[in-house]
Design an enzyme around this catalytic site. Structure first.
Site, PDB file in Angstrom:
ATOM      1  N   ALA A 168      -1.837   0.508   0.451  1.00 19.61           N
ATOM      2  CA  ALA A 168      -0.774  -0.302  -0.145  1.00 19.61           C
ATOM      3  C   ALA A 168      -1.003  -1.750   0.261  1.00 19.61           C
ATOM      4  O   ALA A 168      -1.745  -2.039   1.198  1.00 19.61           O
ATOM      5  CB  ALA A 168       0.597   0.181   0.318  1.00 19.61           C
ATOM      6  N   MET A 169      -0.343  -2.660  -0.453  1.00 19.47           N
ATOM      7  CA  MET A 169      -0.472  -4.086  -0.172  1.00 19.47           C
ATOM      8  C   MET A 169       0.876  -4.760  -0.362  1.00 19.47           C
ATOM      9  O   MET A 169       1.544  -4.585  -1.375  1.00 19.47           O
ATOM     10  CB  MET A 169      -1.524  -4.717  -1.092  1.00 19.47           C
ATOM     11  CG  MET A 169      -1.635  -6.218  -0.951  1.00 19.47           C
ATOM     12  SD  MET A 169      -2.078  -6.713   0.739  1.00 19.47           S
ATOM     13  CE  MET A 169      -1.369  -8.362   0.789  1.00 19.47           C
TER      14      MET A 169
ATOM     15  N   ASN B  18       2.229  -7.585  -1.145  1.00 16.23           N
ATOM     16  CA  ASN B  18       2.505  -8.778  -1.955  1.00 16.23           C
ATOM     17  C   ASN B  18       4.008  -9.008  -2.058  1.00 16.23           C
ATOM     18  O   ASN B  18       4.773  -8.093  -2.338  1.00 16.23           O
ATOM     19  CB  ASN B  18       1.947  -8.593  -3.369  1.00 16.23           C
ATOM     20  CG  ASN B  18       0.557  -8.018  -3.382  1.00 16.23           C
ATOM     21  OD1 ASN B  18      -0.377  -8.609  -2.884  1.00 16.23           O
ATOM     22  ND2 ASN B  18       0.428  -6.824  -3.947  1.00 16.23           N
TER      23      ASN B  18
ATOM     24  N   GLU C 200      -5.600  -9.779  -0.428  1.00 17.21           N
ATOM     25  CA  GLU C 200      -5.791  -9.772   1.021  1.00 17.21           C
ATOM     26  C   GLU C 200      -7.140  -9.146   1.333  1.00 17.21           C
ATOM     27  O   GLU C 200      -7.490  -8.110   0.756  1.00 17.21           O
ATOM     28  CB  GLU C 200      -4.673  -8.978   1.707  1.00 17.21           C
ATOM     29  CG  GLU C 200      -4.727  -9.099   3.226  1.00 17.21           C
ATOM     30  CD  GLU C 200      -3.610  -8.306   3.907  1.00 17.21           C
ATOM     31  OE1 GLU C 200      -3.130  -8.760   4.946  1.00 17.21           O
ATOM     32  OE2 GLU C 200      -3.221  -7.251   3.386  1.00 17.21           O
TER      33      GLU C 200
ATOM     34  N   HIS D  89       6.602   0.417   5.890  1.00 17.76           N
ATOM     35  CA  HIS D  89       5.625  -0.532   6.416  1.00 17.76           C
ATOM     36  C   HIS D  89       5.516  -1.776   5.541  1.00 17.76           C
ATOM     37  O   HIS D  89       5.588  -2.911   6.027  1.00 17.76           O
ATOM     38  CB  HIS D  89       4.268   0.164   6.509  1.00 17.76           C
ATOM     39  CG  HIS D  89       3.160  -0.735   6.907  1.00 17.76           C
ATOM     40  ND1 HIS D  89       2.889  -1.049   8.204  1.00 17.76           N
ATOM     41  CD2 HIS D  89       2.268  -1.415   6.162  1.00 17.76           C
ATOM     42  CE1 HIS D  89       1.871  -1.882   8.251  1.00 17.76           C
ATOM     43  NE2 HIS D  89       1.473  -2.119   7.030  1.00 17.76           N
ATOM     44  N   GLU D  90       5.340  -1.553   4.240  1.00 23.08           N
ATOM     45  CA  GLU D  90       5.165  -2.687   3.339  1.00 23.08           C
ATOM     46  C   GLU D  90       6.445  -3.513   3.211  1.00 23.08           C
ATOM     47  O   GLU D  90       6.387  -4.741   3.064  1.00 23.08           O
ATOM     48  CB  GLU D  90       4.710  -2.194   1.964  1.00 23.08           C
ATOM     49  CG  GLU D  90       3.427  -1.368   1.978  1.00 23.08           C
ATOM     50  CD  GLU D  90       2.273  -2.037   2.692  1.00 23.08           C
ATOM     51  OE1 GLU D  90       2.188  -3.278   2.687  1.00 23.08           O
ATOM     52  OE2 GLU D  90       1.441  -1.312   3.266  1.00 23.08           O
TER      53      GLU D  90
END
Length: 897
Positions: free
Chosen positions: A273-274, A276, A138, A308-309
């Site tokens: 964080a991400m 995926n 991203e 959140h993720e």
């Protein structure tokens, strides 16, 4: 025929043409040469051709494409293709010797590349000399790992196969379907086919990990992957995930779509964080919790970021924005990058739609955190400060080139987006909001969407046809208003006159934009409920008659600080509100809101700083709420940093005395050690207050900090755990403030020996907070030493040194100008770390000459990514200059009395 100049590519936004649509990717990656940072790949993309074409356009950057073939589904032969790369727009134009008919076919591409050392794309990681690799795709970095249609709307299924060293853990979005041992101690893993999803959500991780696991109540397998030997540090995130995942499934009305979710701590990670799908990656600090070293604030942040993720697994992954101008529908978060740089200096964190709902989830799981109160202090200022600049931008913004995608991952997109969602939730009520959201997700599951689709569902469930009209004034319009208030008592009623204008930080006037503003009002008789609901319909000035409000009642606009606007009260109304602050009949959110607005009004020259400082001392001296203090200290630190550059010599010292005197009451209640049965808020407040007392010259605090610091080294102890983690930053920053070479060396020793990333950041920040200029130069050299400091942490420390004092800012600015090419090479010319460096390092200056240097710097180092950030810095320097010119003498005179 489609060409790069064809309108179908869209010269306005440089979007990919829709003549070719991917349906399924069969991606094979050979990472057996990981130790040489090389990989090879093959991608077979099943595509749908919508009209006869001579070429296929997709995205590819820094990949060596070695073979291209296309085969129509009903054909036994294939066409060879040639590729032309367009570096500016990151396109690969694949041409064929003859036209390709409409229908279905398969595009076969072989390629190879380097596992880069930048913190995006497919990049290398290293933990204690253990080499690994991971992805960060991203917003538009999948194209750096394999040729693909790298836009959110081009969703497809992915079947991924990876060959990797056998001794390492290999993960991807989906569970492993099969694996087989290969030669040279490698193993090939085939993963199950993913649901239809966007390329930016594809992920794979290769490295040395331990893990802990559990199942949630819906039988979803949950794992937290940690560095080897640290799996117990994953337990808090594991249990948090197991509680929040079913909460979302119920709230959204849709079960989590996959059979597993992995949370992975990445040693080198550029953001927080991400999300995926099924493989969420984290900066170590925001996933791992160590019972002996993690502060309460960080533990709380881990819960928020995990929540959140996980929210993104539905809102973003299941339903995805059509294009990046609707980014805020995914991201109303975390611009966690900013939070990474601020958490250890008592600043705030940032949030998205997922970030709004993450608070809902954490409040459900950990009600003792009082998390909604903290939302106000952490979220609102972070968006309202930059959104008061002329060089702000709307939440929804057109994206014309790849570099602009990274540029809008900022505080406006995130925090303002989250605040608008909070206001919307309050306006229509939880039941309508929840039903509308569930209907929206159900309709657009596995599809792409735009903002108006969400408004439509919420309007129907709330039975408010005008909802889109209201919200557009907040998402499509730059900035926010200040409401100028006057009142007149008419018997038992109150006539309220409200005039709106755009709030600008430099105090200038812009009457053009107008907002549609729902306003809730509380009173002395009913301080925690909305007594009157007003609505400004977009006109400049309106009158409202508030019935049954006696003359003895104060009134306050913006109940619980839900609205994204400032309120400018006349002095008489402020004086009346003082009593509601002192006796705490006003909620913490409202006590926060009054002083935050008053400070912003002083900074923009609507009121005087002296009025603000008097009001603080009168109304907040006995305040005891963590959130309110966090905000007040943010204002005091901002003013303190401006006075650093003042021309009247004793102003700075007088101001430090004011701060210590103002904090003396709460300091006396907290002292240094935990009280019996104290709450989590008290633990965080203690660290906040001790830090301020220490850095502002309180002798008793400094003496105690030095005493406790030296105890770490008594008898070669060096045991971090002998100091409560909630006060470590206070001790480190206090001893650094007036520290000598011995203190610097001891902090550096602690930094080198610590294995906890959170502790290392605390210590790294402290290394940049010395007043001694020679030590500052040592710190500068140290923070850019890649053998000592992780790449992800360079800019965090760099910004801290710039913010410490004028000498530190000067040192940083000179380094930036002389070494910018090196910094750009480290991170990549489109990486958001560059934005943070530009926005937060020279922005502390206060002169026109420095502002002009910033402009010249941009001219000498042109980069579209830095266009708006450079303009913002120029504006911020000018505002700080105006504050000194307008207010320094009056502040000095007030403090001298």
């Amino acid at each position: 025929m489609t060409t790069p100049s064809d309108k179908s590519v869209c010269e306005l936004s440089n979007r990919l043409p829709t003549t070719v649509i991917p349906k399924h990717y069969q991606l094979y990656l050979d990472v057996s040469q990981l130790d040489q940072y090389l990989f090879q790949g093959i991608v077979d993309i099943d595509v749908q051709i919508n009209e006869i074409v001579n070429e296929i356009i997709l995205n590819s950057v820094d990949l060596n494409i070695t073979k291209i073939e296309y085969q129509q589904n009903n054909s036994t032969s294939s066409l060879n293709g040639s590729v032309e790369l367009n570096d500016e727009y990151e396109l690969a134009i694949i041409r064929f010797s003859q036209p390709i008919d409409s229908g279905n076919g398969r595009l076969h591409i072989e390629f190879n590349g380097t596992i880069e050392d930048e913190l995006h794309g497919f990049y290398r990681t290293k933990d204690k000399n253990k080499i690994g690799a991971c992805t960060q795709f991203e917003p538009a970095y999948a194209r750096r790992a394999f040729p693909c249609f790298d836009e959110p709307s081009f969703k497809a299924n992915f079947t991924i196969t990876i060959r990797a060293p056998k001794h390492l853990t290999t993960l991807s979005n989906m569970p492993i379907k099969s694996q087989k041992d290969d030669e040279n101690n490698t193993c090939t893993y085939e993963f199950e086919t993913s649901p239809i999803m966007s390329t930016y959500l594809v992920a794979y991780v290769i490295g040395a990990y331990d893990y802990v696991e559990t199942y949630d109540t819906n039988n979803v397998l949950i794992r937290v992957y940690t560095p080897v030997g640290k799996k117990e540090q994953g337990l808090f995130a594991l249990h948090t995930t197991a509680k929040i995942l079913p909460f979302y499934a119920e709230y959204f009305g849709i079960k989590y779509p996959l059979s597993k979710v992995d949370n992975v701590a990445i040693a080198d990670f550029g953001s927080g964080a991400m999300e995926n799908w099924g493989l969420i990656t984290y900066h170590e600090t925001y996933l791992l919790v160590d019972t002996h070293n993690t502060t309460q604030e960080t533990k709380q942040e881990v819960a928020l970021i995990v929540a959140h993720e996980l929210a993104h697994q539905w809102f973003g992954n299941l339903v995805t924005m059509e294009w990046w101008n609707d980014l805020w529908l995914n991201e109303d978060k975390y611009f966690i990058q900013y939070f990474m740089s601020c958490i250890f200096s008592s600043s705030s964190f940032v949030l998205r739609f997922a970030a709004w709902i993450q608070f809902l989830a954490v409040d459900h799981v950990y009600p003792e955190y009082d998390i909604w109160t903290q939302f106000v202090a952490d979220n609102l200022p972070t968006c309202m400060i930059p959104d008061a600049l002329h060089n702000s931008h709307p939440i929804e913004i057109d994206i014309k080139r790849p570099s602009e995608i990274s540029e809008i991952f900022d505080d406006i997109t995130y925090e303002k987006g989250a605040s608008v969602i909070r206001f919307l939730h309050s306006y229509i009520g939880d039941e309508a909001f929840r039903t509308g959201l569930a209907n929206y997700l159900a309709e657009y599951a596995y599809k792409n969407t735009i903002t108006e689709n969400l408004w439509s569902h919420l309007s129907r469930t709330a039975n408010r046809s005008h909802l889109s009209d209201i919200l557009s004034s907040w998402t499509k319009q730059v900035g926010y208003p200040v409401l100028n208030i006057t009142q007149e008592q008419k018997g038992n009623n109150r006539l309220l006159t409200i005039e709106q204008t755009r709030f600008l930080a430099d105090g200038s006037i812009d009457d053009n934009p107008k907002w549609k503003i729902p306003i809730n009002i509380c009173t002395k008789s009913n301080p925690n409920e909305s007594v009157h609901q007003l609505f400004m319909d977009g006109t400049k000035k309106q009158e409202f008659l508030l019935e049954k409000i006696p003359e003895t009642d104060w009134i306050k606009l913006n109940l619980f600080s839900v609205g994204v606007y400032r309120v400018n009260y006349p002095q008489s109304m402020l004086d009346a509100l003082t009593h509601g602050i002192q006796d705490q009949t006003l909620s913490p959110q409202d006590r926060f809101n009054i002083q935050a607005d008053l400070y912003a009004l002083a900074r923009s020259n609507h009121v005087s700083y002296v009025d603000f400082l008097k009001f603080l001392r009168q109304a907040y001296k006995h305040e005891d709420n963590f959130t309110v203090w966090k905000s007040i200290i943010k204002q005091l630190n901002d003013l303190n940093s401006i006075l650093d550059y003042g021309s009247i010599k004793n102003t700075k010292k007088l101001f430090e005395t004011y701060v210590c005197d103002f904090l003396s009451h709460i300091y006396g209640k907290l002292l240094w050690d935990p009280l019996p049965n104290e709450g989590s808020q008290t633990a965080m407040l203690r660290g906040l207050i001790l830090t301020q007392m220490g850095i502002n010259g309180h002798n008793k605090t400094r003496d105690e900090a030095h005493k406790r610091f030296e105890q770490l080294f008594a008898g070669n102890n060096q045991n971090h755990q002998s100091i409560n983690p909630n006060i470590r930053s206070a001790i480190y920053l206090t001893v650094a403030k007036t520290g000598n070479q011995d203190i610097f060396d001891k902090l550096k020793l602690l930094y080198r020996e610590s294995e906890i990333q959170e502790e290392r950041i605390r210590l790294l920040i402290a290394l940049t907070c010395f007043d001694d200029e020679n030590i500052q130069r040592q710190a500068l050299e140290y923070i850019w030493n890649e053998d000592e400091v992780r790449k992800q942490d360079h800019i965090t420390a760099f910004k801290s040194l710039a913010a410490h004092n004028p000498k530190g800012c000067e040192i940083v600015w000179n380094y930036m100008q002389q070494n910018w090419d090196k910094i750009e090479e480290i991170y990549g010319e489109n990486d958001s770390h560059l934005i943070h460096a530009v926005e937060h390092c020279p922005s502390h200056f206060v002169t026109k000459e420095r502002a002009e240097e910033v402009q010249k710097f941009y001219v000498d180092h042109p980069n579209p990514l830095l266009d708006r950030p450079t303009k913002k810095v120029f504006e911020q320097i000018n505002i700080r200059r105006l504050v000194l010119e307008r207010h320094e003498r009056s502040i000095n005179e007030f403090l001298s009395v």
